[in-house]
Design a protein around this motif. Structure first.
Motif, PDB file in Angstrom:
ATOM      1  N   ARG A  26       6.839  18.435 -17.038  1.00  0.00           N
ATOM      2  CA  ARG A  26       8.223  18.995 -16.704  1.00  0.00           C
ATOM      3  C   ARG A  26       8.333  19.886 -15.306  1.00  0.00           C
ATOM      4  O   ARG A  26       9.348  20.082 -14.830  1.00  0.00           O
ATOM      5  CB  ARG A  26       8.757  19.461 -17.903  1.00  0.00           C
ATOM      6  N   ILE A  27       7.220  20.307 -14.992  1.00  0.00           N
ATOM      7  CA  ILE A  27       7.248  20.924 -13.715  1.00  0.00           C
ATOM      8  C   ILE A  27       7.706  19.991 -12.464  1.00  0.00           C
ATOM      9  O   ILE A  27       8.220  20.864 -11.832  1.00  0.00           O
ATOM     10  CB  ILE A  27       5.718  21.515 -13.449  1.00  0.00           C
ATOM     11  N   ILE A  28       7.430  18.865 -12.585  1.00  0.00           N
ATOM     12  CA  ILE A  28       7.899  17.689 -11.438  1.00  0.00           C
ATOM     13  C   ILE A  28       9.295  17.545 -11.497  1.00  0.00           C
ATOM     14  O   ILE A  28       9.847  16.946 -12.606  1.00  0.00           O
ATOM     15  CB  ILE A  28       6.883  16.737 -11.415  1.00  0.00           C
ATOM     16  N   PHE A  29      10.056  18.068 -10.560  1.00  0.00           N
ATOM     17  CA  PHE A  29      11.403  17.928 -10.767  1.00  0.00           C
ATOM     18  C   PHE A  29      12.050  16.865  -9.951  1.00  0.00           C
ATOM     19  O   PHE A  29      11.408  16.643  -8.835  1.00  0.00           O
ATOM     20  CB  PHE A  29      12.263  19.108 -10.276  1.00  0.00           C
ATOM     21  N   GLY A  30      12.962  15.957 -10.071  1.00  0.00           N
ATOM     22  CA  GLY A  30      13.409  15.124  -9.037  1.00  0.00           C
ATOM     23  C   GLY A  30      12.554  13.771  -8.900  1.00  0.00           C
ATOM     24  O   GLY A  30      12.487  13.272  -7.727  1.00  0.00           O
ATOM     25  N   ILE A  31      12.052  13.338 -10.141  1.00  0.00           N
ATOM     26  CA  ILE A  31      11.227  12.221  -9.724  1.00  0.00           C
ATOM     27  C   ILE A  31      12.107  10.994  -9.310  1.00  0.00           C
ATOM     28  O   ILE A  31      12.885  10.610 -10.075  1.00  0.00           O
ATOM     29  CB  ILE A  31      10.398  11.881 -10.882  1.00  0.00           C
ATOM     30  N   ASP A  32      11.731  10.117  -8.616  1.00  0.00           N
ATOM     31  CA  ASP A  32      12.329   9.108  -7.932  1.00  0.00           C
ATOM     32  C   ASP A  32      11.737   7.958  -8.507  1.00  0.00           C
ATOM     33  O   ASP A  32      12.190   7.270  -9.515  1.00  0.00           O
ATOM     34  CB  ASP A  32      12.773   9.018  -6.449  1.00  0.00           C
ATOM     35  N   CYS A  95      -1.823   6.493 -11.850  1.00  0.00           N
ATOM     36  CA  CYS A  95      -0.466   6.793 -11.807  1.00  0.00           C
ATOM     37  C   CYS A  95       0.060   7.585 -10.625  1.00  0.00           C
ATOM     38  O   CYS A  95      -0.613   8.469 -10.024  1.00  0.00           O
ATOM     39  CB  CYS A  95       0.142   7.442 -13.214  1.00  0.00           C
ATOM     40  N   LYS A  96       1.228   7.067 -10.208  1.00  0.00           N
ATOM     41  CA  LYS A  96       1.886   7.959  -9.175  1.00  0.00           C
ATOM     42  C   LYS A  96       3.387   8.146  -9.212  1.00  0.00           C
ATOM     43  O   LYS A  96       4.137   7.540  -9.787  1.00  0.00           O
ATOM     44  CB  LYS A  96       1.770   7.187  -7.743  1.00  0.00           C
ATOM     45  N   ALA A  97       3.783   9.529  -8.977  1.00  0.00           N
ATOM     46  CA  ALA A  97       5.223   9.894  -8.917  1.00  0.00           C
ATOM     47  C   ALA A  97       5.650  10.409  -7.908  1.00  0.00           C
ATOM     48  O   ALA A  97       5.009  11.158  -7.213  1.00  0.00           O
ATOM     49  CB  ALA A  97       5.359  10.743 -10.195  1.00  0.00           C
ATOM     50  N   ASN A  98       6.787  10.027  -7.346  1.00  0.00           N
ATOM     51  CA  ASN A  98       7.394  10.399  -5.991  1.00  0.00           C
ATOM     52  C   ASN A  98       8.621  10.962  -6.136  1.00  0.00           C
ATOM     53  O   ASN A  98       9.566  10.668  -7.024  1.00  0.00           O
ATOM     54  CB  ASN A  98       7.464   8.984  -5.385  1.00  0.00           C
ATOM     55  N   THR A  99       8.577  12.244  -5.559  1.00  0.00           N
ATOM     56  CA  THR A  99       9.698  12.986  -5.518  1.00  0.00           C
ATOM     57  C   THR A  99      10.152  12.867  -4.040  1.00  0.00           C
ATOM     58  O   THR A  99       9.630  12.294  -3.291  1.00  0.00           O
ATOM     59  CB  THR A  99       9.825  14.355  -5.719  1.00  0.00           C
ATOM     60  N   LEU A 100      11.374  13.418  -3.460  1.00  0.00           N
ATOM     61  CA  LEU A 100      11.596  13.351  -2.090  1.00  0.00           C
ATOM     62  C   LEU A 100      10.830  14.165  -1.246  1.00  0.00           C
ATOM     63  O   LEU A 100      10.771  14.100  -0.017  1.00  0.00           O
ATOM     64  CB  LEU A 100      13.208  13.880  -1.915  1.00  0.00           C
TER      65      LEU A 100
END
Length: 115
Positions: A26-32, A95-100
């Motif tokens: 949940r620390i990661i915000f704004g996952i696209d 796994c990869k998560a991308n934000t801006l």
């Protein structure tokens, strides 16, 4: 601090199925978009599948029709359902998560397809 936690890897027989999960902190915000990559021994890392916030998915040609990526935005989790496994699917899956502003990688989970 581990921000992406993968699970579900293991040994599967050819033709079998396996489902991978990746939960983002949940620390990661704004996952696209979120996606799965894999790296087989002696090969470069390649994109397996990717899915956006709007559930638009794209797949590598080698897994099209066999793998399905899905996402639960409420849980910040992405899944990879792998059917009709082949020996050439043996690899470490990441796994990869991308934000801006940033990209985040998981530590990987090994999937081995063998009889």
């Amino acid at each position: 601090q581990v921000l992406l936690v993968e699970s579900g890897g293991g040994l599967v027989q050819p033709g079998g199925s396996l489902r991978l999960s990746c939960a983002a902190s949940r620390i990661i915000f704004g996952i696209d978009s979120m996606g799965w990559y894999r790296r087989a021994p002696g090969k470069q890392r390649e994109l397996v599948a990717n899915i956006t916030n709007g559930a638009n998915a794209n797949y590598a040609d080698s897994v099209q029709g066999r793998f399905t990526i899905s996402r639960d935005n409420a849980k910040n989790t992405v899944y990879l359902q792998m059917n009709s496994r082949r020996p050439e699917d043996t690899a470490g899956y990441l796994c990869k998560a991308n934000t801006l502003l940033a990209h985040y990688w998981g530590q990987g989970t090994q999937v081995t397809v063998s009889s």
